[in-house]
Design a protein around this motif. Structure first.
Motif, PDB file in Angstrom:
ATOM      1  N   GLY A 139      44.528  12.888  34.046  1.00  0.00           N
ATOM      2  CA  GLY A 139      44.624  11.482  33.675  1.00  0.00           C
ATOM      3  C   GLY A 139      44.283  11.224  32.217  1.00  0.00           C
ATOM      4  N   PHE A 140      44.811  10.117  31.681  1.00  0.00           N
ATOM      5  CA  PHE A 140      44.485   9.655  30.321  1.00  0.00           C
ATOM      6  C   PHE A 140      44.875  10.674  29.246  1.00  0.00           C
ATOM      7  CE2 PHE A 140      41.448   7.950  33.370  1.00  0.00           C
ATOM      8  CZ  PHE A 140      41.553   6.578  33.156  1.00  0.00           C
ATOM      9  N   ASN A 141      46.031  11.294  29.384  1.00  0.00           N
ATOM     10  CA  ASN A 141      46.473  12.272  28.388  1.00  0.00           C
ATOM     11  C   ASN A 141      47.817  11.915  27.738  1.00  0.00           C
ATOM     12  OD1 ASN A 141      44.550  14.565  28.087  1.00  0.00           O
ATOM     13  ND2 ASN A 141      44.747  14.622  30.308  1.00  0.00           N
ATOM     14  N   CYS A 142      48.458  10.844  28.201  1.00  0.00           N
ATOM     15  CA  CYS A 142      49.683  10.340  27.574  1.00  0.00           C
ATOM     16  C   CYS A 142      50.739  11.432  27.360  1.00  0.00           C
ATOM     17  CB  CYS A 142      49.365   9.655  26.248  1.00  0.00           C
ATOM     18  SG  CYS A 142      48.338   8.185  26.427  1.00  0.00           S
ATOM     19  N   MET A 143      51.005  12.211  28.366  1.00  0.00           N
ATOM     20  CA  MET A 143      52.016  13.256  28.237  1.00  0.00           C
ATOM     21  C   MET A 143      53.421  12.657  28.235  1.00  0.00           C
ATOM     22  SD  MET A 143      51.998  15.085  32.015  1.00  0.00           S
ATOM     23  CE  MET A 143      50.221  15.101  32.214  1.00  0.00           C
ATOM     24  N   THR A 144      54.346  13.310  27.554  1.00  0.00           N
ATOM     25  CA  THR A 144      55.727  12.854  27.523  1.00  0.00           C
ATOM     26  C   THR A 144      56.401  13.191  28.848  1.00  0.00           C
ATOM     27  OG1 THR A 144      56.564  14.937  26.632  1.00  0.00           O
ATOM     28  CG2 THR A 144      55.862  13.262  25.043  1.00  0.00           C
ATOM     29  N   ILE A 145      57.517  12.543  29.111  1.00  0.00           N
ATOM     30  CA  ILE A 145      58.228  12.770  30.362  1.00  0.00           C
ATOM     31  C   ILE A 145      58.763  14.198  30.435  1.00  0.00           C
ATOM     32  CG2 ILE A 145      60.530  12.015  29.645  1.00  0.00           C
ATOM     33  CD1 ILE A 145      58.728  11.082  32.914  1.00  0.00           C
ATOM     34  N   GLU A 146      59.139  14.761  29.280  1.00  0.00           N
ATOM     35  CA  GLU A 146      59.642  16.137  29.253  1.00  0.00           C
ATOM     36  C   GLU A 146      58.538  17.123  29.651  1.00  0.00           C
ATOM     37  OE1 GLU A 146      59.965  13.982  26.774  1.00  0.00           O
ATOM     38  OE2 GLU A 146      62.140  13.575  26.778  1.00  0.00           O
ATOM     39  N   THR A 147      57.344  16.901  29.127  1.00  0.00           N
ATOM     40  CA  THR A 147      56.221  17.764  29.461  1.00  0.00           C
ATOM     41  C   THR A 147      55.830  17.604  30.925  1.00  0.00           C
ATOM     42  OG1 THR A 147      55.367  17.700  27.206  1.00  0.00           O
ATOM     43  CG2 THR A 147      53.809  18.310  28.930  1.00  0.00           C
ATOM     44  N   PHE A 148      55.908  16.382  31.416  1.00  0.00           N
ATOM     45  CA  PHE A 148      55.586  16.134  32.824  1.00  0.00           C
ATOM     46  C   PHE A 148      56.557  16.868  33.741  1.00  0.00           C
ATOM     47  CE2 PHE A 148      55.930  13.261  36.626  1.00  0.00           C
ATOM     48  CZ  PHE A 148      54.724  13.674  37.202  1.00  0.00           C
ATOM     49  N   GLN A 149      57.829  16.862  33.394  1.00  0.00           N
ATOM     50  CA  GLN A 149      58.819  17.585  34.185  1.00  0.00           C
ATOM     51  C   GLN A 149      58.499  19.081  34.191  1.00  0.00           C
ATOM     52  OE1 GLN A 149      62.226  16.567  35.923  1.00  0.00           O
ATOM     53  NE2 GLN A 149      61.115  18.343  36.738  1.00  0.00           N
TER      54      GLN A 149
END
Length: 253
Positions: free
Chosen positions: A47-57
Motif C-alpha cells: 500500500g501507499f506506493n503509487c505504482m504504475t498500471i504497467e508495474t502492477f500488471q
C-alpha cells in the motif's frame, strides 16, 4: 532492496509488509523478480506506493503461480478501474485471494461493475473498497452481485460517495448474505438508515457495523433502536459524529 530481494528468493517468507516505502517502478521491478520465484508468501502489503498500471500488471503476473498468497493489500496506489480489471482476473484462480484491500485507488462505478462481474462465486472473505467514489450506481451493481455470497464476511465501504439511494441494496445484502463486518462510515445515507434497520431486525450474522457520520438523526434513529432490540448478534456499533442525533437521539439509544 537487492538484499531484501535475495532474502525473498531464498527464504520461505510468509508475511511481507512494504507499505509506505516509496517504491518507484525501478525498485518494484527488483522486488517483482524475487516474488516470481517465491511461492511461500501468504501476506503481501504494498500500500501507499503509487505504482504504475504497467508495474502492477507485471506484479500480478509474478505472483499468479503462488497458490499460498491469500492476503493482498494495495491501498492508495491509484490503480483506478484498469487496475481493478487486472486484479479481478485473480478471482477465478484455483487459489484466489481471500483478503483484498483496494481502498483509496480512484475506483469508480465502472470499477465496481468490473468487480461485480467477477465476484459472484469467488472465495473472497474480505474486501475493502473504502475511499473510492463508487457512487450509488456502482454500489447497487456491486451489492446485487454479492447477494447470496456466503463466503464474504468483511465488507468495508466507507467514504464511497453513496446516499440513501443505496439503502435498499444494503438492506438486501444484509438479508441475503452472511456478512459479519460492514463499514459504511462517512456516507450520507439519510433515510436509507431505515432500510438498514429493517435488515438488522432479523439479521443473524452481522457483528460489527460502522455508521459513523452517516446522517443518523433523531428521526431515523428510532427505527434503528427498535431493530436493535430484536437483534441478537450485533456486538459493535459505531454511530459517532452524527451531529443531528441531538439529545433526543442519544436518549433513544
Amino acid at each position: 532492496l537487492r538484499i531484501l530481494a535475495n532474502i525473498i528468493k531464498k527464504n520461505k517468507l510468509c508475511d511481507l509488509n512494504l507499505n509506505s516505502t516509496s517504491l518507484n517502478d525501478k525498485k518494484l521491478k527488483i522486488l517483482i523478480e524475487a516474488l516470481e520465484v517465491n511461492h511461500s508468501l501468504c501476506d503481501l502489503s504494498l500500500g501507499f506506493n503509487c505504482m504504475t498500471i504497467e508495474t502492477f500488471q507485471t506484479l500480478m503476473n509474478a505472483i499468479k503461480n503462488n497458490s499460498n498468497l491469500s492476503w493482498l493489500v494495495l491501498c492508495s496506489n491509484e490503480l483506478g478501474d484498469e487496475g481493478v480489471k487486472i486484479i479481478s482476473e485473480r478471482f477465478h484462480f484455483d487459489a484466489p485471494i481471500h483478503f483484498l484491500n483496494l481502498a483509496d485507488n480512484n475506483i469508480s462505478a465502472i470499477g465496481a461493475k468490473i468487480i461485480a462481474e467477477n465476484i459472484t462465486n469467488t472465495k473472497l472473505l474480505a474486501l475493502d473498497l473504502g475511499c473510492n467514489q463508487i457512487t450509488d450506481k456502482g454500489m447497487k451493481t456491486l451489492l446485487r452481485a454479492l447477494k447470496g455470497n456466503v463466503n464474504i464476511k468483511i465488507l468495508k465501504l466507507n467514504n464511497t460517495g453513496i446516499s440513501e439511494k443505496s439503502g435498499k441494496a444494503i438492506r438486501d445484502i444484509l438479508i441475503e448474505s452472511q456478512l459479519m463486518t460492514l463499514d459504511l462510515t462517512n456516507n450520507n445515507l439519510g433515510d436509507g438508515i431505515e432500510d438498514i434497520a429493517t435488515a438488522i431486525k432479523s439479521n443473524q450474522w452481522l457483528q460489527h457495523l460502522g455508521l459513523e457520520k452517516t446522517g443518523l438523526n433523531h428521526h431515523n434513529i428510532k427505527s434503528f433502536v427498535t431493530a436493535l432490540a430484536e437483534n441478537q448478534t450485533l456486538r459493535t456499533l459505531n454511530i459517532c459524529k452524527n451531529e443531528e442525533l441531538g439529545d433526543i437521539g442519544v436518549e433513544a439509544v
